[in-house]
Motif scaffolding. Structure first.
Motif, PDB file in Angstrom:
ATOM      1  N   ALA A  71       0.828  -1.206   0.000  1.00 27.68           N
ATOM      2  CA  ALA A  71       0.000   0.000   0.000  1.00 27.68           C
ATOM      3  C   ALA A  71       0.863   1.256   0.000  1.00 27.68           C
ATOM      4  O   ALA A  71       0.603   2.214  -0.742  1.00 27.68           O
ATOM      5  N   LEU A  72       1.904   1.267   0.819  1.00 22.60           N
ATOM      6  CA  LEU A  72       2.760   2.451   0.900  1.00 22.60           C
ATOM      7  C   LEU A  72       3.556   2.667  -0.383  1.00 22.60           C
ATOM      8  O   LEU A  72       3.820   3.808  -0.768  1.00 22.60           O
ATOM      9  N   GLN A  73       3.908   1.589  -1.073  1.00 17.40           N
ATOM     10  CA  GLN A  73       4.624   1.756  -2.333  1.00 17.40           C
ATOM     11  C   GLN A  73       3.751   2.420  -3.389  1.00 17.40           C
ATOM     12  O   GLN A  73       4.248   3.210  -4.194  1.00 17.40           O
ATOM     13  N   LEU A  92       2.724   7.477  -6.310  1.00 24.84           N
ATOM     14  CA  LEU A  92       1.756   8.521  -6.655  1.00 24.84           C
ATOM     15  C   LEU A  92       2.046   9.837  -5.934  1.00 24.84           C
ATOM     16  O   LEU A  92       1.233  10.758  -5.977  1.00 24.84           O
ATOM     17  N   LEU A  93       3.199   9.936  -5.289  1.00 26.78           N
ATOM     18  CA  LEU A  93       3.514  11.144  -4.541  1.00 26.78           C
ATOM     19  C   LEU A  93       3.481  12.415  -5.407  1.00 26.78           C
ATOM     20  O   LEU A  93       3.041  13.467  -4.918  1.00 26.78           O
ATOM     21  N   PRO A  94       3.900  12.390  -6.682  1.00 29.94           N
ATOM     22  CA  PRO A  94       3.758  13.600  -7.502  1.00 29.94           C
ATOM     23  C   PRO A  94       2.305  14.067  -7.622  1.00 29.94           C
ATOM     24  O   PRO A  94       2.026  15.270  -7.582  1.00 29.94           O
ATOM     25  N   TYR A  95       1.381  13.121  -7.765  1.00 30.43           N
ATOM     26  CA  TYR A  95      -0.045  13.475  -7.850  1.00 30.43           C
ATOM     27  C   TYR A  95      -0.533  14.020  -6.509  1.00 30.43           C
ATOM     28  O   TYR A  95      -1.239  15.039  -6.451  1.00 30.43           O
ATOM     29  N   LEU A  96      -0.151  13.352  -5.413  1.00 29.63           N
ATOM     30  CA  LEU A  96      -0.573  13.798  -4.084  1.00 29.63           C
ATOM     31  C   LEU A  96       0.002  15.176  -3.766  1.00 29.63           C
ATOM     32  O   LEU A  96      -0.699  16.044  -3.224  1.00 29.63           O
ATOM     33  N   TYR A  97       1.252  15.386  -4.115  1.00 26.80           N
ATOM     34  CA  TYR A  97       1.907  16.675  -3.852  1.00 26.80           C
ATOM     35  C   TYR A  97       1.199  17.794  -4.617  1.00 26.80           C
ATOM     36  O   TYR A  97       1.029  18.910  -4.100  1.00 26.80           O
ATOM     37  N   THR A  98       0.767  17.492  -5.829  1.00 29.57           N
ATOM     38  CA  THR A  98       0.027  18.476  -6.628  1.00 29.57           C
ATOM     39  C   THR A  98      -1.314  18.804  -5.979  1.00 29.57           C
ATOM     40  O   THR A  98      -1.762  19.960  -5.998  1.00 29.57           O
ATOM     41  N   LEU A  99      -1.961  17.803  -5.392  1.00 31.03           N
ATOM     42  CA  LEU A  99      -3.225  18.056  -4.696  1.00 31.03           C
ATOM     43  C   LEU A  99      -3.030  18.996  -3.508  1.00 31.03           C
ATOM     44  O   LEU A  99      -3.880  19.849  -3.234  1.00 31.03           O
ATOM     45  N   PHE A 100      -1.918  18.859  -2.811  1.00 29.96           N
ATOM     46  CA  PHE A 100      -1.637  19.774  -1.703  1.00 29.96           C
ATOM     47  C   PHE A 100      -1.380  21.190  -2.221  1.00 29.96           C
ATOM     48  O   PHE A 100      -1.775  22.181  -1.580  1.00 29.96           O
ATOM     49  N   ILE A 119      -2.453  11.419 -14.702  1.00 33.60           N
ATOM     50  CA  ILE A 119      -1.843  11.310 -13.381  1.00 33.60           C
ATOM     51  C   ILE A 119      -0.358  11.034 -13.528  1.00 33.60           C
ATOM     52  O   ILE A 119       0.053  10.167 -14.302  1.00 33.60           O
ATOM     53  N   VAL A 120       0.445  11.782 -12.783  1.00 38.53           N
ATOM     54  CA  VAL A 120       1.892  11.611 -12.796  1.00 38.53           C
ATOM     55  C   VAL A 120       2.297  10.633 -11.700  1.00 38.53           C
ATOM     56  O   VAL A 120       1.826  10.726 -10.568  1.00 38.53           O
ATOM     57  N   PHE A 121       3.145   9.673 -12.050  1.00 37.84           N
ATOM     58  CA  PHE A 121       3.748   8.836 -11.030  1.00 37.84           C
ATOM     59  C   PHE A 121       5.254   8.809 -11.248  1.00 37.84           C
ATOM     60  O   PHE A 121       5.751   9.219 -12.294  1.00 37.84           O
ATOM     61  N   PHE A 171       9.900  10.655 -14.136  1.00 37.38           N
ATOM     62  CA  PHE A 171       8.452  10.691 -14.049  1.00 37.38           C
ATOM     63  C   PHE A 171       7.828   9.905 -15.197  1.00 37.38           C
ATOM     64  O   PHE A 171       8.441   9.703 -16.243  1.00 37.38           O
ATOM     65  N   ASN A 172       6.609   9.481 -14.967  1.00 39.25           N
ATOM     66  CA  ASN A 172       5.825   8.790 -15.982  1.00 39.25           C
ATOM     67  C   ASN A 172       4.404   9.329 -15.927  1.00 39.25           C
ATOM     68  O   ASN A 172       3.960   9.836 -14.893  1.00 39.25           O
ATOM     69  N   LEU A 173       3.684   9.206 -17.018  1.00 40.16           N
ATOM     70  CA  LEU A 173       2.299   9.661 -17.074  1.00 40.16           C
ATOM     71  C   LEU A 173       1.361   8.474 -17.255  1.00 40.16           C
ATOM     72  O   LEU A 173       1.652   7.553 -18.024  1.00 40.16           O
ATOM     73  N   ILE A 174       0.250   8.510 -16.547  1.00 35.88           N
ATOM     74  CA  ILE A 174      -0.856   7.606 -16.813  1.00 35.88           C
ATOM     75  C   ILE A 174      -2.015   8.448 -17.347  1.00 35.88           C
ATOM     76  O   ILE A 174      -2.464   9.391 -16.681  1.00 35.88           O
TER      77      ILE A 174
END
Length: 270
Positions: free
Chosen positions: A37-39, A44-52, A146-148, A165-168
């Motif tokens: 789960a943590l991996q 997805l930290l780039p996506y989460l960081y963007t949400l912040f 979404i960026v991962f 980085f990669n894009l989905i």
């Protein structure tokens, strides 16, 4: 632990008179489930960081109930066992003991299940999915970009030139998608005030993906190495990057293409 990995502030709460709850104290099964789960969270930290960033800039929420994203969906208003990251990602955890499958409500649209790369076209319905103890059901919504990243453990690593980085891209029913991406040095508290940050947007329409740079204040080159496009139901004849053909693979059974691209993320057209 699997659910907590997707809270904006991921931590485990305990009491003085409770049993130890760190994963190691609970055995290898919990350890493996926690790692998996943590991996996903870290990728997805780039996506989460963007949400912040969007929460800071526009007052949006990071985690939100389904009703925030689907206000006209009467069923979504009642769902309390699933939640969204922004508008593009949905988490459906197991909340009961001895459960090996769950009914997930998928609002109308196209969804991509991370666990097995399955694409689901929903009319707004409950769908039964396996729920193994070592994994968690996470879905990406059609219409999202979404960026991962490579595996990282903290936001400051986003600034490392070596981290790729990669894009989905999950196309919706109209073959469109959009998204955005913010990053800075991953550590400073005033990067926006000092204009030392980067911000790009992604827009997909008419079989093309365009990347527009709105801010380039943090002068670190960022390499994008691949683009995964889901919802492609016919093999493309060719794929180009800024007018030049590039290598790609088409996976017919899963209806997606993998575009191989290694270059700067800024201002490209695919």
């Amino acid at each position: 632990m699997a659910l907590g990995a997707f809270y904006p502030f991921a931590r485990n709460h305990n009491t003085d008179d409770g049993i130890d709850q760190d994963p190691v104290s609970l055995g290898p099964t919990v350890v493996n489930a926690s790692i998996n789960a943590l991996q996903i969270r870290y990728k997805l930290l780039p996506y989460l960081y963007t949400l912040f960033y969007r929460a800071h800039k526009f007052g949006e929420t990071v985690a939100r109930p389904l009703l925030f994203v689907f206000p006209k969906d009467q069923i979504a208003r009642k769902i309390e066992t699933q939640f969204m990251w922004g508008s593009g990602l949905m988490i459906a955890p197991v909340l009961e003991e001895k459960t090996t499958e769950i009914n997930v409500y998928l609002p109308a649209g196209r969804w991509y299940r991370i666990l097995d790369s399955q694409l689901i076209n929903s009319s707004g319905e409950f769908v039964k999915f396996s729920a193994p103890i070592y994994a968690i059901n996470v879905f990406m919504r059609g219409g999202s970009v979404i960026v991962f990243s490579d595996k990282i453990l903290q936001t400051s690593e986003l600034a490392d030139k070596a981290i790729r980085f990669n894009l989905i891209v999950i196309l919706d029913e109209n073959n469109k998608a959009k998204g955005d991406f913010f990053w800075d040095d991953g550590d400073s508290v005033d990067s926006i005030e000092r204009n030392e940050y980067n911000y790009v947007t992604f827009n997909v329409k008419n079989n093309s993906l365009s990347i527009k740079t709105h801010k380039y204040g943090y002068k670190v080159e960022k390499i994008m190495q691949s683009i995964h496009v889901f919802g492609v139901y016919k093999r493309p004849q060719r794929v180009t990057v800024n007018g030049h053909e590039t290598k790609f693979d088409y996976f017919e059974k899963l209806n997606w293409i993998l575009i191989y691209y290694k270059g700067n993320i800024f201002s490209n057209h695919f």
